[in-house]
Design a protein around this motif. Structure first.
Motif, mmCIF file in Angstrom:
data_model
loop_
_atom_site.group_PDB
_atom_site.id
_atom_site.type_symbol
_atom_site.label_atom_id
_atom_site.label_comp_id
_atom_site.label_asym_id
_atom_site.label_seq_id
_atom_site.Cartn_x
_atom_site.Cartn_y
_atom_site.Cartn_z
ATOM 1 N N GLY A 1 -8.870 -1.897 5.392
ATOM 2 C CA GLY A 1 -9.801 -2.732 6.133
ATOM 3 C C GLY A 1 -9.122 -3.395 7.328
ATOM 4 O O GLY A 1 -9.764 -3.732 8.311
ATOM 5 N N GLU B 1 -19.295 7.016 1.547
ATOM 6 C CA GLU B 1 -18.815 8.242 0.899
ATOM 7 C C GLU B 1 -19.911 8.852 0.013
ATOM 8 O O GLU B 1 -20.162 10.058 0.064
ATOM 9 C CB GLU B 1 -17.560 7.953 0.066
ATOM 10 C CG GLU B 1 -17.049 9.208 -0.609
ATOM 11 C CD GLU B 1 -15.729 9.046 -1.344
ATOM 12 O OE1 GLU B 1 -15.187 7.937 -1.419
ATOM 13 O OE2 GLU B 1 -15.257 10.080 -1.854
ATOM 14 N N GLY C 1 -6.927 1.188 1.311
ATOM 15 C CA GLY C 1 -8.252 1.293 0.694
ATOM 16 C C GLY C 1 -9.035 2.543 1.058
ATOM 17 O O GLY C 1 -9.673 3.164 0.193
ATOM 18 N N GLY D 1 -17.342 1.276 2.654
ATOM 19 C CA GLY D 1 -16.642 2.564 2.537
ATOM 20 C C GLY D 1 -17.124 3.437 1.389
ATOM 21 O O GLY D 1 -17.567 4.568 1.606
ATOM 22 N N HIS E 1 0.837 -1.213 0.000
ATOM 23 C CA HIS E 1 0.000 0.000 0.000
ATOM 24 C C HIS E 1 0.871 1.263 0.000
ATOM 25 O O HIS E 1 0.601 2.211 -0.727
ATOM 26 C CB HIS E 1 -0.931 0.006 1.210
ATOM 27 C CG HIS E 1 -2.173 -0.799 1.005
ATOM 28 N ND1 HIS E 1 -3.044 -0.554 -0.039
ATOM 29 C CD2 HIS E 1 -2.704 -1.841 1.692
ATOM 30 C CE1 HIS E 1 -4.053 -1.419 0.028
ATOM 31 N NE2 HIS E 1 -3.867 -2.210 1.053
ATOM 32 N N ASP F 1 -17.136 -0.044 7.115
ATOM 33 C CA ASP F 1 -17.944 -1.195 6.666
ATOM 34 C C ASP F 1 -19.067 -1.524 7.643
ATOM 35 O O ASP F 1 -20.193 -1.822 7.236
ATOM 36 C CB ASP F 1 -17.046 -2.420 6.442
ATOM 37 C CG ASP F 1 -16.080 -2.218 5.274
ATOM 38 O OD1 ASP F 1 -16.387 -1.385 4.401
ATOM 39 O OD2 ASP F 1 -15.030 -2.874 5.233
HETATM 40 O O1 KG4 Z 1 -6.755 -1.817 1.273
HETATM 41 P P1 KG4 Z 1 -8.046 -2.489 1.066
HETATM 42 O O2 KG4 Z 1 -8.561 -2.656 -0.339
HETATM 43 O O3 KG4 Z 1 -8.039 -3.913 1.720
HETATM 44 C C1 KG4 Z 1 -7.347 -4.152 2.922
HETATM 45 O O4 KG4 Z 1 -6.113 -4.294 2.867
HETATM 46 O O5 KG4 Z 1 -8.051 -4.142 3.954
HETATM 47 O O6 KG4 Z 1 -9.116 -1.683 1.948
HETATM 48 C C2 KG4 Z 1 -10.459 -2.040 1.991
HETATM 49 C C3 KG4 Z 1 -11.168 -1.044 2.891
HETATM 50 C C4 KG4 Z 1 -12.624 -1.444 3.139
HETATM 51 O O7 KG4 Z 1 -12.890 -1.285 4.514
HETATM 52 C C5 KG4 Z 1 -13.384 -0.423 2.308
HETATM 53 O O8 KG4 Z 1 -14.680 -0.150 2.807
HETATM 54 C C6 KG4 Z 1 -12.478 0.782 2.401
HETATM 55 O O9 KG4 Z 1 -11.186 0.257 2.287
HETATM 56 N N1 KG4 Z 1 -12.733 1.758 1.333
HETATM 57 C C7 KG4 Z 1 -13.204 3.000 1.562
HETATM 58 C C8 KG4 Z 1 -13.371 3.597 0.286
HETATM 59 N N2 KG4 Z 1 -12.985 2.691 -0.666
HETATM 60 C C9 KG4 Z 1 -12.598 1.564 0.004
HETATM 61 N N3 KG4 Z 1 -13.489 3.638 2.712
HETATM 62 C C10 KG4 Z 1 -13.962 4.899 2.614
HETATM 63 N N4 KG4 Z 1 -14.179 5.539 1.435
HETATM 64 C C11 KG4 Z 1 -13.888 4.924 0.265
HETATM 65 N N5 KG4 Z 1 -14.099 5.556 -0.900
#
Ligand code: KG4
Ligand code: ZN
Length: 338
Positions: free
Chosen positions: A139, A186, A270, A182, A118, A169
């Motif tokens: 997440g 938004e 994310g 997420g 990341h 979430d």
């Molecule tokens: O990094 P990621 O794809 O997976 C992990 O490594 O956990 O992050 C996923 C997280 C989820 O909780 C999702 O709801 C959040 O990122 N997320 C967001 C948005 N897009 C993804 N949270 C807030 N606003 C967004 N636009």
């Protein structure tokens, strides 16, 4: 110097992804096969289903990625894979695939920590300047780190309970929005006003975060209002929640920048796809004359390109894994790079 092509594999959660990345920056081919629609039926990721789907899809994703890059595995210099942290069964599919490819084609194997990936997503359209403060919001993580250089990381703070993504979430779920919450929070927040008076977590200074109190408060509020047959203004509650959750992140970053005097800041993970968070973080950095960078929204959520970027410094330092490499559901980023 010859160009270096790394084939990267990412299967830590519900995306089966592979990428070929040139010199730690240029994406020559990228495939992301998401299982999101399947897990949405259950309101969240079901680990057993996730690992089965990775197994079904991984060879298709490999073929597609090579096709997009117009390359064969013989052209590749190293195989990189996310080995931690994440869902164990899912990680194992990627790790076994990487080990098999490395063995058959006699290529070095690189074990990458997902959080490092990341962070290095920032290197795709930018060159990370060190030292930099990094906030990782996903997440699974809410981490505030100081990156002293490509391989030295100091942790300032982390969440002491839920990660911010997890709470986005959960709040989405209690408001009746589908997984992943997420992006839906938004969208809903953009149509609402910050009119609910919600508790601000961890008022004292320091670098740790806490989100469970805010989460429980909102869950109780929604249940109580429903029991009393009172209307919940969903968009307003989403907006109020997003405001408090983001304020907690910007407040801690501002404090860390002031305390450390660091003049570079990167956002990753994310949740960094959230436009309100991106805007507020940029404001804090501008006010303090700090250079701010966040990846293109496409590279904020899970993808293998970021794993290929993170693997490049390890390739240069010859930090290769052997065939005893195993998946780990939990691994601190500091342990992964030493
Ligand atoms: O990094 P990621 O794809 O997976 C992990 O490594 O956990 O992050 C996923 C997280 C989820 O909780 C999702 O709801 C959040 O990122 N997320 C967001 C948005 N897009 C993804 N949270 C807030 N606003 C967004 N636009
Ligand atoms: Zn992630």
């Amino acid at each position: 110097m010859n160009d270096t092509y790394i084939l990267a594999i990412e299967t830590s959660c519900d995306e089966t992804s592979m990428a070929i990345v040139k010199n730690g920056k240029d994406i020559v081919g990228l495939t992301i096969l998401t299982q999101m629609d399947t897990h949405a039926n259950y309101g969240g990721v079901v680990p057993e289903i996730a690992s089965r789907m990775h197994t079904e899809n991984i060879t298709i994703v490999l073929e597609e990625t090579l096709k997009r890059a117009k390359m064969t595995i013989e052209d590749i210099d190293a195989i990189a894979v996310t080995y931690a942290p994440g869902l164990l069964g899912s990680l194992l599919v990627g790790v076994e695939c990487a080990k098999t490819l490395a063995f058959i084609y006699n290529k070095p194997l690189i074990a990458v920590n997902h959080t490092m990936g990341h962070i290095f997503a920032n290197n795709i359209e930018y060159d990370i300047v060190y030292p930099t403060l990094a906030l990782i919001v996903s997440g699974g993580h809410t981490d505030l780190l100081v990156l002293e250089n490509e391989t030295t990381i100091k942790r300032l703070g982390s969440t002491i309970d839920d990660s911010v993504g997890e709470v986005f979430d959960k709040v989405a779920r209690v408001l009746g929005m589908p997984y992943p919450g997420g992006p839906n929070i938004e969208k809903s927040a953009a149509k609402g006003q910050n009119t609910y008076d919600l508790p601000h977590p961890m008022q004292e200074e320091g670098y740790n975060f806490s989100y469970s109190g805010l989460k429980s408060y909102i869950i109780n509020l929604v249940h109580n209002e429903k029991q009393r047959n009172r209307e919940i203004r969903t968009n307003d509650l989403a907006c109020s929640f997003q405001t408090v959750a983001v304020d907690e992140l910007t407040r801690k970053v501002k404090y860390a920048l002031e305390q450390t005097g660091i003049k570079n800041m990167i956002l990753a993970g994310g949740v960094s796809a959230n436009k309100y968070l991106r805007k507020e973080m940029e404001k804090v950095c501008n006010d303090l004359n700090v250079t701010f960078h966040v990846p293109n929204i496409l590279y904020c959520t899970d993808n293998a390109a970021m794993i290929g970027c993170a693997a490049y410094p390890m390739y240069k330092n010859k930090q290769f894994a052997d065939f005893t490499l195993n998946a780990k559901s939990n691994e601190n980023i500091e342990n992964s790079i030493s």
